[in-house]
Design a protein around this motif. Structure first.
Motif, PDB file in Angstrom:
ATOM      1  N   ASN A  37      16.351 -10.319  -6.070  1.00  0.00           N
ATOM      2  CA  ASN A  37      14.815 -10.436  -6.126  1.00  0.00           C
ATOM      3  C   ASN A  37      14.058  -9.262  -5.379  1.00  0.00           C
ATOM      4  O   ASN A  37      14.834  -8.719  -4.512  1.00  0.00           O
ATOM      5  CB  ASN A  37      14.233 -11.647  -5.553  1.00  0.00           C
ATOM      6  N   VAL A  38      13.082  -8.715  -6.154  1.00  0.00           N
ATOM      7  CA  VAL A  38      12.437  -7.692  -5.521  1.00  0.00           C
ATOM      8  C   VAL A  38      10.910  -8.036  -5.121  1.00  0.00           C
ATOM      9  O   VAL A  38      10.199  -8.533  -5.829  1.00  0.00           O
ATOM     10  CB  VAL A  38      12.229  -6.434  -6.666  1.00  0.00           C
ATOM     11  N   PRO A  39      10.428  -7.840  -3.858  1.00  0.00           N
ATOM     12  CA  PRO A  39       9.122  -8.205  -3.359  1.00  0.00           C
ATOM     13  C   PRO A  39       8.199  -7.252  -4.243  1.00  0.00           C
ATOM     14  O   PRO A  39       8.488  -6.361  -4.517  1.00  0.00           O
ATOM     15  CB  PRO A  39       9.277  -7.801  -1.828  1.00  0.00           C
ATOM     16  N   ALA A  40       6.832  -7.845  -4.065  1.00  0.00           N
ATOM     17  CA  ALA A  40       5.874  -7.257  -4.621  1.00  0.00           C
ATOM     18  C   ALA A  40       5.670  -5.661  -4.019  1.00  0.00           C
ATOM     19  O   ALA A  40       5.657  -5.609  -2.767  1.00  0.00           O
ATOM     20  CB  ALA A  40       4.452  -8.054  -4.354  1.00  0.00           C
ATOM     21  N   GLY A  41       5.117  -4.815  -5.010  1.00  0.00           N
ATOM     22  CA  GLY A  41       4.730  -3.640  -4.344  1.00  0.00           C
ATOM     23  C   GLY A  41       5.615  -2.645  -3.824  1.00  0.00           C
ATOM     24  O   GLY A  41       5.407  -1.383  -3.323  1.00  0.00           O
ATOM     25  N   VAL A  42       7.160  -2.666  -3.945  1.00  0.00           N
ATOM     26  CA  VAL A  42       8.157  -1.819  -3.377  1.00  0.00           C
ATOM     27  C   VAL A  42       8.389  -0.975  -4.629  1.00  0.00           C
ATOM     28  O   VAL A  42       8.335  -1.100  -5.760  1.00  0.00           O
ATOM     29  CB  VAL A  42       9.114  -2.505  -2.744  1.00  0.00           C
TER      30      VAL A  42
END
Length: 332
Positions: free
Chosen positions: A298-303
């Motif tokens: 999973n990838v956090p928002a905005g990165v």
């Protein structure tokens, strides 16, 4: 041939004219190739140096440009030259392919199809039972739309595209040549007696409004429910979107990238060319996945992620710099 004065073009752009030229403009062209009757664009200060040798008489430029146009040349200054370029291209765009009649006699249109006002269907197309076509839909020759699909108003489907059964498109969508919407998802399970057993894919595909799907791209139907692309998503050529993936609004996927099954993208996610996203991964709003990257979690928002496997872009750049330094030292 269309031709416009710089004043006529600026009536559309509503910019500020600097300098002057009497030369009529007949076409847009890139900076290095333009001739005197063509308009060009400078959207980044690093390209200012190319103006000195350009033969173009007019350039659309950003407001922060630091050079002058020169004799018998002119700039149209705007806030965003790249956006203005799209307006200029619309001015000079040639007409779309002609339809002599709205529904070609060689097209097969089932008697149960509902056809909105102004919709056109090209030669050799197949429109199956219980399909609903909105108003002003354009279906070019040799398109296949199977049973119970709905196509929103003002959508365009180019030749060779296939829209499989029970799929739904919003208004203003564009499906380019040979795209496949609603093919079976890739689902198989091993069986001791039968080898690989195909898992039925009984869902569909739902496209929001103003979605664009590039040529030879595939959006697979869901296994259970729907593969969903939100409003304004733009999908390049040669893209794979796996079953039950869900894209938020205004996502962009560049050529040869792919989503495995059940991937979730937030709003405004950008995925670079040849990037790959493994199954059941969620990517947060506004995240950027660099070209060629491989995302496995999973990838956090905005990165912003780079590399294979993908990591934070700053860490990836540091690692690459260290590796480069080690290689250079080993050569000494």
């Amino acid at each position: 041939m269309k031709s416009y004065s710089i004043q006529e073009i600026n009536e559309v752009l509503m910019g500020t004219i600097v300098g002057n030229t009497s030369i009529k403009i007949t076409a847009p062209e890139q900076l290095e190739l333009a001739n005197a009757s063509e308009i060009t664009f400078i959207g980044n200060k690093k390209y200012e140096k190319l103006w000195k040798t350009s033969k173009a008489s007019v350039a659309v430029v950003n407001e922060d440009i630091s050079i002058e146009p020169g004799e018998n040349k002119a700039f149209i200054k705007v806030k965003n030259a790249d956006l203005a370029m799209s307006q200029v291209l619309e001015i000079f765009a040639p007409p779309s392919p002609l339809f002599e009649i709205d529904i070609h006699p060689t097209a097969f249109v089932d008697k149960t199809v509902v056809i909105g006002k102004g919709t056109r269907i090209g030669a050799g197309s197949y429109i199956g039972p219980k399909v609903k076509l909105g108003e002003n839909v354009t279906i070019y020759p040799n398109v296949t739309i199977l049973d119970e699909c709905t196509i929103g108003s003002n959508s365009v489907i180019w030749s060779g595209a296939v829209i499989r059964e029970r799929c739904h498109m919003g208004n203003g969508c564009i499906i380019h040549s040979n795209a496949s919407i609603g093919a079976d998802g890739f689902g198989f399970r091993p069986d001791p007696q039968k080898g690989l057993v195909k898992i039925p894919q009984i869902g569909n595909v739902v496209l929001g409004n103003n979605v664009e799907i590039g040529a030879n791209s595939c959006v697979d139907r869901g296994k259970f429910s729907a593969t969903i692309l939100g409003d304004g998503c733009k999908i390049d050529n040669l893209i794979q979107i796996g079953h039950n993936s869900k894209l938020g609004q205004f996502c962009i996927m560049s050529g040869q990238s792919g989503l495995a099954g059940s991937v979730t993208l937030g709003n405004g996610v950008l995925i670079g060319g040849s990037a790959s996203i493994t199954d059941h991964v969620t990517i947060g709003d506004g995240a950027i996945i660099g070209g060629g990257s491989g995302v496995t979690k999973n990838v956090p928002a905005g990165v912003t992620l780079l590399g294979y496997p993908a990591i934070d872009a700053r860490d990836a750049l540091r690692q690459w710099a260290i590796l480069k330094r080690l290689v250079n030292e080993s050569k000494k």
